[in-house]
Write a protein that holds these residues in place. Structure first.
Motif, PDB file in Angstrom:
ATOM      1  N   GLN A  15       1.149  -0.963  -0.303  1.00 32.87           N
ATOM      2  CA  GLN A  15       0.349   0.367  -0.051  1.00 32.87           C
ATOM      3  C   GLN A  15       1.329   1.194  -0.212  1.00 32.87           C
ATOM      4  N   THR A  16       1.970   0.949   0.099  1.00 34.70           N
ATOM      5  CA  THR A  16       2.619   2.337   0.184  1.00 34.70           C
ATOM      6  C   THR A  16       3.655   3.073  -1.100  1.00 34.70           C
ATOM      7  N   PRO A  17       3.564   3.621  -1.303  1.00 36.08           N
ATOM      8  CA  PRO A  17       4.141   4.456  -2.605  1.00 36.08           C
ATOM      9  C   PRO A  17       5.121   3.733  -3.168  1.00 36.08           C
ATOM     10  N   ALA A  18       6.194   3.065  -2.629  1.00 32.68           N
ATOM     11  CA  ALA A  18       7.355   1.925  -3.605  1.00 32.68           C
ATOM     12  C   ALA A  18       6.646   0.822  -3.835  1.00 32.68           C
ATOM     13  N   GLY A  19       5.869   0.016  -2.969  1.00 32.43           N
ATOM     14  CA  GLY A  19       5.111  -0.677  -3.349  1.00 32.43           C
ATOM     15  C   GLY A  19       4.264  -1.126  -4.010  1.00 32.43           C
ATOM     16  N   ARG A  20       3.564   0.061  -4.563  1.00 37.66           N
ATOM     17  CA  ARG A  20       2.260   0.258  -5.690  1.00 37.66           C
ATOM     18  C   ARG A  20       3.331   0.921  -6.782  1.00 37.66           C
ATOM     19  N   ARG A  21       4.534   0.801  -7.018  1.00 41.25           N
ATOM     20  CA  ARG A  21       5.036   1.704  -8.350  1.00 41.25           C
ATOM     21  C   ARG A  21       5.899  -0.129  -8.367  1.00 41.25           C
ATOM     22  N   MET A  22       5.658  -1.253  -7.425  1.00 40.10           N
ATOM     23  CA  MET A  22       6.625  -2.241  -7.148  1.00 40.10           C
ATOM     24  C   MET A  22       5.931  -3.076  -8.254  1.00 40.10           C
ATOM     25  N   GLN A  23       3.977  -2.723  -7.890  1.00 43.95           N
ATOM     26  CA  GLN A  23       3.425  -3.768  -8.688  1.00 43.95           C
ATOM     27  C   GLN A  23       3.203  -3.078  -9.376  1.00 43.95           C
ATOM     28  N   ARG A  24       3.115  -2.251 -10.142  1.00 45.58           N
ATOM     29  CA  ARG A  24       2.952  -1.431 -11.297  1.00 45.58           C
ATOM     30  C   ARG A  24       4.047  -2.261 -12.585  1.00 45.58           C
ATOM     31  N   TYR A  25       5.364  -1.977 -12.277  1.00 42.42           N
ATOM     32  CA  TYR A  25       6.264  -2.780 -12.542  1.00 42.42           C
ATOM     33  C   TYR A  25       6.182  -3.953 -13.194  1.00 42.42           C
ATOM     34  N   GLY A  26       5.596  -4.794 -11.865  1.00 38.16           N
ATOM     35  CA  GLY A  26       5.478  -6.011 -11.965  1.00 38.16           C
ATOM     36  C   GLY A  26       4.991  -6.371 -13.581  1.00 38.16           C
ATOM     37  N   ARG A  27       3.247  -6.027 -12.971  1.00 41.67           N
ATOM     38  CA  ARG A  27       2.553  -6.303 -14.391  1.00 41.67           C
ATOM     39  C   ARG A  27       2.729  -5.795 -15.969  1.00 41.67           C
ATOM     40  N   LEU A  28       3.660  -4.740 -15.153  1.00 42.07           N
ATOM     41  CA  LEU A  28       4.106  -4.018 -17.598  1.00 42.07           C
ATOM     42  C   LEU A  28       5.197  -5.441 -17.895  1.00 42.07           C
ATOM     43  N   LEU A  29       6.019  -5.693 -16.156  1.00 37.24           N
ATOM     44  CA  LEU A  29       7.361  -6.879 -16.827  1.00 37.24           C
ATOM     45  C   LEU A  29       6.167  -7.791 -17.364  1.00 37.24           C
ATOM     46  N   PHE A  30       5.081  -8.198 -16.536  1.00 36.79           N
ATOM     47  CA  PHE A  30       4.990  -9.874 -16.470  1.00 36.79           C
ATOM     48  C   PHE A  30       4.098 -10.021 -18.124  1.00 36.79           C
ATOM     49  N   VAL A  31       3.219  -8.749 -18.431  1.00 37.06           N
ATOM     50  CA  VAL A  31       2.829  -8.521 -20.152  1.00 37.06           C
ATOM     51  C   VAL A  31       4.165  -8.485 -21.167  1.00 37.06           C
ATOM     52  N   THR A  32       4.554  -7.718 -20.527  1.00 35.24           N
ATOM     53  CA  THR A  32       6.117  -7.920 -21.547  1.00 35.24           C
ATOM     54  C   THR A  32       6.542  -9.541 -21.784  1.00 35.24           C
ATOM     55  N   GLY A  33       6.489  -9.786 -21.037  1.00 36.04           N
ATOM     56  CA  GLY A  33       7.193 -10.831 -21.011  1.00 36.04           C
ATOM     57  C   GLY A  33       6.426 -12.086 -21.593  1.00 36.04           C
ATOM     58  N   VAL A  34       4.719 -11.512 -21.591  1.00 37.35           N
ATOM     59  CA  VAL A  34       3.408 -12.568 -22.077  1.00 37.35           C
ATOM     60  C   VAL A  34       4.065 -12.297 -23.955  1.00 37.35           C
ATOM     61  N   VAL A  35       3.891 -11.047 -23.848  1.00 36.52           N
ATOM     62  CA  VAL A  35       3.757 -10.121 -25.542  1.00 36.52           C
ATOM     63  C   VAL A  35       5.241 -10.776 -26.372  1.00 36.52           C
ATOM     64  N   GLY A  36       5.995 -11.045 -24.979  1.00 36.09           N
ATOM     65  CA  GLY A  36       7.259 -11.448 -26.426  1.00 36.09           C
ATOM     66  C   GLY A  36       7.743 -12.971 -26.653  1.00 36.09           C
ATOM     67  N   TRP A  37       6.127 -13.615 -25.348  1.00 33.71           N
ATOM     68  CA  TRP A  37       6.503 -14.994 -26.149  1.00 33.71           C
ATOM     69  C   TRP A  37       5.534 -15.003 -26.952  1.00 33.71           C
ATOM     70  N   LEU A  38       4.526 -14.324 -27.244  1.00 34.54           N
ATOM     71  CA  LEU A  38       3.246 -14.330 -27.967  1.00 34.54           C
ATOM     72  C   LEU A  38       4.346 -14.462 -29.550  1.00 34.54           C
ATOM     73  N   LEU A  39       4.897 -13.743 -29.952  1.00 35.24           N
ATOM     74  CA  LEU A  39       5.993 -12.858 -30.783  1.00 35.24           C
ATOM     75  C   LEU A  39       7.275 -14.242 -31.157  1.00 35.24           C
ATOM     76  N   TYR A  40       7.552 -14.466 -30.508  1.00 39.96           N
ATOM     77  CA  TYR A  40       8.460 -15.723 -30.024  1.00 39.96           C
ATOM     78  C   TYR A  40       7.767 -17.555 -31.136  1.00 39.96           C
ATOM     79  N   ARG A  41       6.900 -16.842 -30.106  1.00 37.08           N
ATOM     80  CA  ARG A  41       5.747 -18.507 -31.487  1.00 37.08           C
ATOM     81  C   ARG A  41       4.900 -18.296 -32.620  1.00 37.08           C
ATOM     82  N   LEU A  42       5.160 -16.925 -32.522  1.00 36.31           N
ATOM     83  CA  LEU A  42       4.272 -16.294 -34.427  1.00 36.31           C
ATOM     84  C   LEU A  42       5.346 -16.336 -34.902  1.00 36.31           C
ATOM     85  N   THR A  43       6.605 -16.313 -34.690  1.00 39.30           N
ATOM     86  CA  THR A  43       7.645 -16.388 -35.835  1.00 39.30           C
ATOM     87  C   THR A  43       8.614 -17.437 -36.327  1.00 39.30           C
TER      88      THR A  43
END
Length: 330
Positions: A15-43
């Motif tokens: 609930q702290t500002p640092a914790g919320r930033r970490m959650q945002r970064y974690g979600r961004l990293l997760f989505v980036t990883g999923v998109v990267g996997w999709l691009l790899y499979r499509l390739t």
């Protein structure tokens, strides 16, 4: 230090500002990883093959419209009944609710709906909170029931391509144990329904039935959408994709679960008796259409909302918020 204390410390830190930033970064990293996997499979499949396999029949896109608006249309009917509000008034906000739950965070749409309803309806806060809570619980229960029936039907009928990986999942003993567990949970829900639900039992049963029908209508439309593109594929292909995609989409509190489901399906196309390029083309087009519609409709409905005058909310005595809801009538 006990596990409970550590969990509480983690929750407090999130609930702290640092914790919320970490959650945002974690979600961004997760989505980036999923998109990267999709691009790899499509390739691996081949971009040219995927392009040539894109759906050409207009029925694919007509059925996509039905799939996209099925949830907000159903919930508009539900809240029209619970809140005595016009269907066309609540439908746009339920479209935005769908977008938030899909692209931002699970259940963020319910929070948005509650805040909107406080400003645009004359219902007490307690009534709004409890009816949203009840509808969310019933939708989740209906989703679980529908998924269990879908998986059981696909496995027992032999229409699931990964059935060999399930070992003894289809053993009658396990099936009986699962049925018993659902029976016990159902009995507990009936026994303690007054403590769990704010709406009357008859209304809760109707809402549960509406949601179950919605899920099976969604399954039927989804299989039909795939079938019009590739009618020669066996039913087990569509049953497998539907089971894998549906179960993956049930993972709570993860962003972009539809992309995760797409990645899971693309990772197993070599096990299916159909063209991987055509399957990838259909799934990618569906994801792109969903994302585009989410962005366009969220902006459009928000703009139209601002042009509407806010409905004045009449003051309601606080005691009314605690009164049980009577069975709504049309």
């Amino acid at each position: 230090m006990s596990l409970k204390t550590r969990v509480q410390q983690v929750r407090s830190w999130l609930q702290t500002p640092a914790g919320r930033r970490m959650q945002r970064y974690g979600r961004l990293l997760f989505v980036t990883g999923v998109v990267g996997w999709l691009l790899y499979r499509l390739t691996q499949i081949g971009w040219r093959d995927v392009y040539e396999g894109l759906p050409r029949t207009p029925w694919f896109y007509v059925l996509w419209l039905g799939l996209y608006f099925l949830l907000p249309a159903t919930e508009a009917f539900i809240y029209r009944t619970l809140w005595k509000i016009r269907w066309r008034r609540v439908f746009p906000v339920l479209v935005r609710k769908r977008v938030l739950n899909t692209d931002v965070l699970g259940y963020s749409g319910e929070v948005y709906l509650y805040l909107w309803a406080r400003r645009h309806t004359d219902r007490p806060d307690g009534h709004l909170l409890r009816t949203i809570k009840d509808n969310t619980i019933l939708s989740s229960v209906a989703s679980t029931v529908a998924v269990v029936l879908l998986v059981a039907g696909a496995v027992l009928s032999g229409q699931f391509a990964l059935v060999d990986l399930l070992g003894q999942a289809a053993d009658p003993v396990y099936i009986a144990a699962g049925g018993l567990a659902f029976g016990v949970l159902g009995a507990l829900a009936v026994r303690f329904r007054r403590a769990i639900f704010y709406v009357p039992g008859r209304t809760a049963a109707v809402l549960l039935g509406v949601h179950v029908l919605r899920f099976f209508a969604m399954y039927a439309l989804q299989v039909l959408q795939w079938w019009v593109v590739l009618p020669e594929a066996p039913l087990r292909v569509w049953a497998t994709i539907l089971v894998v995609g549906t179960v993956t989409n049930r993972i709570p509190f993860l962003p972009a679960t539809d992309l995760l489901a797409l990645g899971a399906v693309l990772g197993m196309t070599h096990l299916l008796e159909a063209s991987a390029a055509v399957l990838a083309g259909m799934l990618v087009v569906r994801s792109v259409l969903d994302r585009t519609a989410n962005a366009v409709l969220f902006v459009l409905t928000s703009w139209l909302e601002r042009r509407r005058p806010t409905v004045p909310v009449a003051p309601v005595p606080s005691a009314d918020a605690e009164q049980p809801l009577t069975t709504p009538t049309e």
